[in-house]
Design an enzyme around this catalytic site. Sequence first.
Site, short mmCIF file in Angstrom:
data_model
loop_
_atom_site.label_atom_id
_atom_site.label_comp_id
_atom_site.label_asym_id
_atom_site.label_seq_id
_atom_site.Cartn_x
_atom_site.Cartn_y
_atom_site.Cartn_z
N ARG A 41 0.84 -1.20 0.00
CA ARG A 41 0.00 0.00 0.00
C ARG A 41 0.88 1.25 0.00
O ARG A 41 0.56 2.26 -0.59
CB ARG A 41 -0.94 0.01 1.22
CG ARG A 41 -1.73 1.28 1.29
CD ARG A 41 -2.93 1.31 2.28
NE ARG A 41 -3.01 0.25 3.23
CZ ARG A 41 -2.44 0.26 4.45
NH1 ARG A 41 -1.74 1.32 4.85
NH2 ARG A 41 -2.58 -0.77 5.26
N TYR A 67 -15.65 18.59 -14.60
CA TYR A 67 -16.07 17.20 -14.75
C TYR A 67 -17.22 16.91 -13.77
O TYR A 67 -17.16 17.29 -12.60
CB TYR A 67 -14.86 16.31 -14.45
CG TYR A 67 -15.16 14.84 -14.54
CD1 TYR A 67 -15.37 14.24 -15.77
CD2 TYR A 67 -15.24 14.07 -13.39
CE1 TYR A 67 -15.66 12.89 -15.85
CE2 TYR A 67 -15.52 12.71 -13.47
CZ TYR A 67 -15.74 12.13 -14.69
OH TYR A 67 -16.02 10.80 -14.78
N ASP A 80 -6.77 20.42 -13.07
CA ASP A 80 -7.09 19.12 -13.67
C ASP A 80 -6.68 19.19 -15.14
O ASP A 80 -7.31 19.87 -15.95
CB ASP A 80 -8.59 18.84 -13.51
CG ASP A 80 -8.98 17.45 -14.00
OD1 ASP A 80 -8.27 16.91 -14.88
OD2 ASP A 80 -10.00 16.92 -13.53
N LYS A 123 -7.74 8.55 -19.08
CA LYS A 123 -7.98 9.22 -20.36
C LYS A 123 -6.71 9.20 -21.22
O LYS A 123 -6.23 8.13 -21.52
CB LYS A 123 -8.52 10.63 -20.09
CG LYS A 123 -9.60 10.68 -18.98
CD LYS A 123 -10.87 9.94 -19.32
CE LYS A 123 -11.81 9.74 -18.14
NZ LYS A 123 -12.16 10.94 -17.39
C1 LIG Z 1 -12.63 11.25 -16.11
C2 LIG Z 1 -12.27 12.51 -15.45
C3 LIG Z 1 -12.11 12.57 -14.06
C4 LIG Z 1 -12.36 11.38 -13.16
O1 LIG Z 1 -11.47 10.35 -13.40
P1 LIG Z 1 -11.79 8.77 -13.17
O2 LIG Z 1 -10.52 8.13 -13.57
O3 LIG Z 1 -12.95 8.42 -14.05
O4 LIG Z 1 -12.13 8.63 -11.73
C5 LIG Z 1 -11.71 13.78 -13.51
N1 LIG Z 1 -11.51 14.86 -14.28
C6 LIG Z 1 -11.68 14.84 -15.62
C7 LIG Z 1 -11.44 16.07 -16.40
C8 LIG Z 1 -12.06 13.67 -16.24
O5 LIG Z 1 -12.24 13.67 -17.57
#
Ligand SMILES: *Cc1c(COP(=O)(O)O)cnc(C)c1O
Length: 388
Positions: free
Chosen positions: A53, A105, A177, A202
């Site tokens: 962990r 998001y 982000d 992504k």
């Molecule tokens: C998909 C996404 C998230 C969340 O990520 P997960 O891996 O699905 O938990 C956060 N911010 C943005 C801009 C995203 O596209």
Amino acid sequence: MKADPIGKGFGTRAVHAGQPADPLTGAVKVPIYQTATYQYRKTGEHTGFEYARVQNPTRRALEECITSLEAGLDAHAYASGMAAISSLMTLVRADEHVVASRNVYGGTYRLFEQVLDRYRLRVSWVDTTDLAAVESALRDETRLVFLESPTNPMMEITDIAKVSEIAHQAGALVAVDNTFLSPCLQRPLELGADIVVHSTTKFLNGHSDSIGGVLVSARAEDAEWFAFLQKSVGAILSPFDSFLTLRGIQTLEVRIQRHESNARVVAELLQSHDEVGRVFYPGLEDHPGHEVQKAQASGFGALIAFDLGTYDRAAAFLDGLEVITLAESLGGVETLISHPASMTHAAIPVEQLEALGISAGLVRVSVGIEDAADLTADLEQALKGASR
Ligand SMILES: *Cc1c(COP(=O)(O)O)cnc(C)c1O
């Protein structure tokens, strides 16, 4: 051992940073260390690895690679993008205040409004493209400014350097982000931000076959806290997902080049098409954020939103597509298309969706790396079908 790749170009660092040949065997790829624990050398003396962990070599390789690509001090990988964002938000204490980009998001909105409100998180949702609005939203107790640029799905562009300056003057940290662009196109820490967030699900992983997230820190105290959270909360990325994500990152630059060139073709088709209303893509010269984007990033990404007027037309179009896949998510090699109002943004109240411009006819596409001609042909035939 390979030479230290730090200081080399982006493509070289993507392939080599954090990934020396395996010291035990010379294996060229970082192995999947599928272990829960590690043998001590003797009582009181461990190898630097005690319990998985806390430390795992496969995860560490990924973290070092992303640190290099984002020009950070350190990075920490979590089980999802949301796990990364919820770890980030532990920097904020009860009754402290956060300024966040409006139309972030959908999951981030849900976390702030329906989970963290229990811990008295105070959030102001602000149009962060408007610097005066950011300035007037800042308060004495503002701890964090949380930006998404471009935003999801309206592709609003925030000037990261200017907001960082304003936030720092007010004593607040800035987290960005960076999921939509990846460090290949935008590096917020170089623009003055303190922390970068990614859903590695992504573009970083890029193949729609892993869920993960990462926090990249510029400040030692934040990096220490995020490592402490991996140990104390435990929302860590698994060895196998770390391996997949690292493998994905190695081709990030070539994938992004193709994503972007395809996105330009798709944006131009949509913009010139009679059946399509407004097209939101920062690469188009009439986009309000075009100039800021050009100055702070080296590209425009592969996300495009466009308006088909009504829910029924959007649905007819989406259901008529043959190559392009109707699915949430983005950043994979396959072109993914979604209807934000009923899918990713379903948690947001209708009045607020309208205020954000997320209309019932709005469609968002994440342009993949297929042949551009097949994508445009598919879009054209589905638009034709939806016009009947
Ligand atoms: C998909 C996404 C998230 C969340 O990520 P997960 O891996 O699905 O938990 C956060 N911010 C943005 C801009 C995203 O596209």
